[in-house]
Design a protein around this motif. Structure first.
Motif, mmCIF file in Angstrom:
data_model
loop_
_atom_site.group_PDB
_atom_site.id
_atom_site.type_symbol
_atom_site.label_atom_id
_atom_site.label_comp_id
_atom_site.label_asym_id
_atom_site.label_seq_id
_atom_site.Cartn_x
_atom_site.Cartn_y
_atom_site.Cartn_z
ATOM 1 N N GLU A 80 -17.061 22.471 -13.608
ATOM 2 C CA GLU A 80 -18.270 21.840 -13.071
ATOM 3 C C GLU A 80 -18.792 20.783 -14.049
ATOM 4 O O GLU A 80 -18.897 21.018 -15.251
ATOM 5 N N THR A 121 -13.061 16.155 -3.593
ATOM 6 C CA THR A 121 -14.239 16.341 -2.756
ATOM 7 C C THR A 121 -15.308 17.159 -3.470
ATOM 8 O O THR A 121 -16.511 16.898 -3.339
ATOM 9 N N MET A 124 -16.262 14.786 -7.204
ATOM 10 C CA MET A 124 -16.737 13.396 -7.199
ATOM 11 C C MET A 124 -18.225 13.236 -6.912
ATOM 12 O O MET A 124 -18.835 12.296 -7.445
ATOM 13 N N PRO A 125 -18.863 14.100 -6.118
ATOM 14 C CA PRO A 125 -20.313 13.919 -5.952
ATOM 15 C C PRO A 125 -21.070 13.936 -7.271
ATOM 16 O O PRO A 125 -22.005 13.146 -7.474
ATOM 17 N N GLY A 126 -20.697 14.820 -8.195
ATOM 18 C CA GLY A 126 -21.344 14.836 -9.509
ATOM 19 C C GLY A 126 -21.079 13.560 -10.286
ATOM 20 O O GLY A 126 -21.972 13.034 -10.968
ATOM 21 N N ILE A 128 -20.528 10.646 -8.976
ATOM 22 C CA ILE A 128 -21.333 9.611 -8.314
ATOM 23 C C ILE A 128 -22.787 9.696 -8.786
ATOM 24 O O ILE A 128 -23.421 8.677 -9.098
ATOM 25 N N ASP A 129 -23.312 10.902 -8.864
ATOM 26 C CA ASP A 129 -24.696 11.083 -9.318
ATOM 27 C C ASP A 129 -24.887 10.560 -10.738
ATOM 28 O O ASP A 129 -25.950 10.000 -11.064
ATOM 29 N N THR A 167 -10.587 6.173 0.246
ATOM 30 C CA THR A 167 -11.680 6.794 -0.499
ATOM 31 C C THR A 167 -12.017 6.029 -1.774
ATOM 32 O O THR A 167 -13.193 5.874 -2.133
ATOM 33 N N GLN A 170 -14.482 3.384 -1.321
ATOM 34 C CA GLN A 170 -15.830 3.814 -0.960
ATOM 35 C C GLN A 170 -16.641 4.251 -2.185
ATOM 36 O O GLN A 170 -17.871 4.140 -2.183
ATOM 37 N N VAL A 171 -15.971 4.761 -3.201
ATOM 38 C CA VAL A 171 -16.706 5.320 -4.341
ATOM 39 C C VAL A 171 -16.754 4.391 -5.553
ATOM 40 O O VAL A 171 -17.506 4.656 -6.493
ATOM 41 N N HIS A 174 -19.980 3.199 -7.102
ATOM 42 C CA HIS A 174 -20.771 4.179 -7.851
ATOM 43 C C HIS A 174 -20.199 4.435 -9.244
ATOM 44 O O HIS A 174 -20.646 5.362 -9.931
#
Length: 259
Positions: A80, A121, A124-126, A128-129, A167, A170-171, A174
């Motif tokens: 994480e 999946t 990558m959100p972390g 991006i944040d 993908t 798209q990222v 960020h």
């Protein structure tokens, strides 16, 4: 060259040996702390000990099969917040189209397409944040030039490549950069296994089988995990922010193509 990633943290899959270990070593040399994964605990822990001793970075190990839900859950719990993800998995067995049934294709997709997509999946959100991340997927030169006896690998890795193509674009805005590395033959256990198959089929020794394959490579040798790892570390560096969705071939010139 200072890669600008000292203090970052990376998850490197299938990293107890071979190309995955080459990537882990290069990242550790750049000052990146590591979460290492492989199915076999003994080899994995030995690799971790050697990397800690050589580079003085923090190394966590997770012995698990990332192609399973339980294995991914264990790995993601340890990884994480990582800044870098290196997806890697051994290829499915060689053969011909008539050898395989649906279960064989599903197993190949789970290991070489769906597992890396699931890790991307989840992680990558972390990234991006936080506005920064790097993903490198180790696929195969067969994505660019299919190898007839590696139909399972050709299929699964081509699917992953298609996912990354869309993908990654798209990222990137960020600060999350995804690219693929396409190895040809490198001096790893996988090469030994393929050479052994040729030796058995042609009733020749391993040295002769290897010499045959080296003769098809313009560089006239197999690649090394160290040079592969150096490219991986660069793609994970601060200098790679404008390299988006690319397929970097490392094969000694074996694929004969203009582009």
């Amino acid at each position: 060259m200072d890669l600008g990633i000292k203090g970052k943290r990376a998850l490197v899959c299938a990293s107890s040996k071979g190309l995955g270990r080459g990537c882990a070593e290069a990242l550790a040399e750049a000052g990146v702390s590591l979460v290492l994964n492989a199915r076999g605990a003994e080899a994995l822990n030995a690799t971790a000990d050697q990397i800690r001793s050589a580079h003085g970075v923090d190394v966590v190990t997770v012995a698990a099969d990332v192609a399973t839900d339980a294995g991914r859950a264990e790995l993601l719990a340890a990884a994480e917040g990582v800044d870098i993800l290196v997806n890697n998995a051994g290829g499915p067995p060689p053969g011909v189209w008539s050898d395989w049934d649906r279960d064989d294709y599903i197993a190949a997709l789970d290991a070489n397409m769906l597992a890396p997509i699931a890790l991307m999946t989840a992680l990558m959100p972390g990234m991006i944040d936080r506005g920064w991340g790097r993903v490198v997927n180790i696929t195969s030169g067969s994505v660019k030039a299919p190898v007839p006896q590696l139909g399972l690998s050709n299929s699964a890795r081509a699917g992953l490549t298609g996912f990354v193509a869309g993908t990654s674009r798209q990222v990137a805005q960020h600060g999350v950069i995804i690219n693929n590395m396409l190895p040809g033959i490198h001096a790893t256990d996988r090469a030994d296994s393929l050479d052994a198959g040729v030796a058995k089929a042609q009733d020749i020794d391993m040295a002769a089988a290897k010499a045959q394959r080296e003769a098809t490579i313009p560089a006239r040798r197999y690649g090394t995990p160290e040079e592969f790892g150096a490219m991986c570390a660069f793609l994970c560096s601060q200098h790679a922010g404008f390299i988006v969705g690319q397929n970097i071939v490392l094969d000694g010139g074996a694929i004969n193509a203009t582009i």
